[in-house]
Design an enzyme around this catalytic site. Structure first.
Site, PDB file in Angstrom:
ATOM      1  N   LYS A   1      48.097 -18.204  62.288  1.00  0.00           N
ATOM      2  CA  LYS A   1      47.559 -17.075  63.045  1.00  0.00           C
ATOM      3  C   LYS A   1      46.504 -17.556  64.057  1.00  0.00           C
ATOM      4  O   LYS A   1      46.266 -18.743  64.164  1.00  0.00           O
ATOM      5  CB  LYS A   1      46.998 -16.022  62.084  1.00  0.00           C
ATOM      6  CG  LYS A   1      48.010 -15.575  61.005  1.00  0.00           C
ATOM      7  CD  LYS A   1      49.180 -14.806  61.581  1.00  0.00           C
ATOM      8  CE  LYS A   1      50.355 -14.653  60.616  1.00  0.00           C
ATOM      9  NZ  LYS A   1      50.152 -13.778  59.480  1.00  0.00           N
TER      10      LYS A   1
HETATM   11  C1  PLP Z   1      50.712 -13.157  58.266  1.00  0.00           C
HETATM   12  C2  PLP Z   1      51.043 -11.719  58.131  1.00  0.00           C
HETATM   13  C3  PLP Z   1      50.657 -10.966  57.013  1.00  0.00           C
HETATM   14  C4  PLP Z   1      50.064 -11.556  55.767  1.00  0.00           C
HETATM   15  O1  PLP Z   1      48.999 -12.351  55.930  1.00  0.00           O
HETATM   16  P1  PLP Z   1      48.605 -13.453  54.806  1.00  0.00           P
HETATM   17  O2  PLP Z   1      47.218 -13.838  55.235  1.00  0.00           O
HETATM   18  O3  PLP Z   1      49.584 -14.572  54.934  1.00  0.00           O
HETATM   19  O4  PLP Z   1      48.628 -12.800  53.492  1.00  0.00           O
HETATM   20  C5  PLP Z   1      50.914  -9.608  57.020  1.00  0.00           C
HETATM   21  N1  PLP Z   1      51.537  -9.017  58.039  1.00  0.00           N
HETATM   22  C6  PLP Z   1      51.960  -9.711  59.117  1.00  0.00           C
HETATM   23  C7  PLP Z   1      52.659  -8.994  60.223  1.00  0.00           C
HETATM   24  C8  PLP Z   1      51.740 -11.088  59.183  1.00  0.00           C
HETATM   25  O5  PLP Z   1      52.193 -11.780  60.235  1.00  0.00           O
END
Ligand code: PLP
Length: 370
Positions: free
Chosen positions: A180
């Site tokens: 991210k």
């Molecule tokens: C990455 C992501 C999540 C979950 O995040 P984590 O930190 O990996 O638990 C939820 N929704 C979307 C759309 C994502 O891309």
């Protein structure tokens, strides 16, 4: 292999983490609040609460809104499974809405069709980093008395009509997974303007206990509800603070790569770009998604991987996963636009440390393979 995403860690990040390791508090110390304040400021929101993951943050949102058995929550079909899983955690029912053909964002018209007397909330996803049409979503939420949640795990730094993502929905979720925009290893957060939600989120993160150890008189504390240990440590928050300082550059780097891709692929036979970004939105480009012919997608995907381009597919529509078919009776035909798009999409590498020569390697390889 050029990966589709990668964290960017520099010496400042490493120093920030090392400093916490030498300090008195590895968790529930001063770095947690400092990170939350920095994130709230960045998103122009009143409050931010950190969590051990984006998924935990989504779970906490459902708790804070009082979602439970018998309730329905509308979520898009084209997203990561965690967006819908948080509804199932509460014993409630996720209801899948289709997406808009041009940009794969949740379709407001389909949301309206799927509202029932049991609907309590909408979770919309700023897919790939492009903000949803938040005006339309707010109108629907207000007309039907629904809560509006943003899964903005793709969209830290994006904005809609001059408002930062994180300041628009009732509750907004971010993830700090290494792929991210910023990372804490694992981690997540919720931003909100609402002081009641803020208290609920903090309680849920800490076992359902209403006071933190700093606030306690003697040994006394009260557990008022069933919560979890979903805290983010000071080690992680120190990394988050350091990463957040680089956001302007991170965003610019992603946007420049996206611009280069768009200029190179526009009008190219066999490659379709998602709809252009309107003047209302600043796109954060977590993903750069192209569409190719459905009957050629598998070949293109395999050949790109074989030539060292770490492509991915985001996402298999959530309602097609066995868990949802078996437990919620979902399946083909429920969200036809998302199902068709799933046959055609490929995500290309995009991340802040990606060199321009790698960008051109991707462009030339994609053109050659297509
Ligand atoms: C990455 C992501 C999540 C979950 O995040 P984590 O930190 O990996 O638990 C939820 N929704 C979307 C759309 C994502 O891309």
């Amino acid at each position: 292999m050029i990966p589709y995403g990668r964290q960017y860690i520099d010496e400042e990040d490493i120093k920030a983490v090392a400093q916490v390791l030498r300090s008195d508090f590895l968790t529930t110390g001063p770095k947690v609040q400092e990170f939350e304040q920095a994130l709230a400021d960045f998103c122009e929101s009143n409050y931010a609460v950190s969590f051990s993951s984006g998924t935990a943050a989504l779970h906490a949102c459902m708790y804070a809104l009082g979602i439970g058995p018998g309730d329905e929550v509308i979520a898009p079909a084209m997203t990561f499974v965690a967006t819908a899983n948080c509804v199932a955690y509460m014993g409630a029912t996720p209801v899948f809405a289709d997406v808009i053909h041009s940009n794969l964002l949740i379709d407001p018209q389909d949301i309206i069709k799927k509202i029932t007397p049991n609907t309590k909330a909408i979770i919309a996803v700023d897919y790939a980093g492009l903000p949803c049409n938040w005006d339309a979503l707010r109108q629907i939420a207000d007309d039907h008395g629904l809560f509006l949640v943003a899964d903005s795990c793709h969209a830290l730094g994006a904005s809609h009509k001059g408002k930062m993502v994180g300041s628009i929905a009732d509750l907004t979720v971010f993830s700090f997974h290494p792929l991210k925009h910023i990372t804490t290893g694992e981690g997540g957060a919720v931003t909100t303007h609402n002081p009641y939600s803020y208290q609920q989120l903090k309680t849920f993160r800490n076992h359902g206990i209403t006071t933190t150890h700093q606030e306690r008189k003697l040994w006394h504390y009260e557990m008022v509800d069933l919560g979890y240990n979903y805290r983010l440590s000071d080690i992680q928050c120190a990394l988050g603070i350091s990463q957040l300082k680089k956001m302007p550059w991170f965003l610019k780097a992603r946007q420049e790569i996206a611009d280069t891709y768009m200029m190179s692929f526009i009008g190219w036979d066999g490659i379709q770009l998602l709809g252009l970004v309107g003047p209302d939105a600043v796109h954060a480009y977590h993903l750069f998604v192209i569409k190719v012919k459905a009957d050629d997608r598998e070949r293109i995907f395999k050949e790109l991987r074989a030539r060292g381009i770490g492509v991915q597919v985001h996402y298999i529509p959530v309602h097609l996963h066995p868990y949802y078919r078996q437990n919620f009776g979902t399946g083909e035909g429920l969200c036809p636009v998302a199902e068709q798009a799933y046959q055609e999409i490929i995500s290309l590498p995009i991340y802040p440390g990606m060199g321009i020569s790698d960008v051109y390697t991707v462009i030339n390889t994609v053109k050659a393979v297509v």
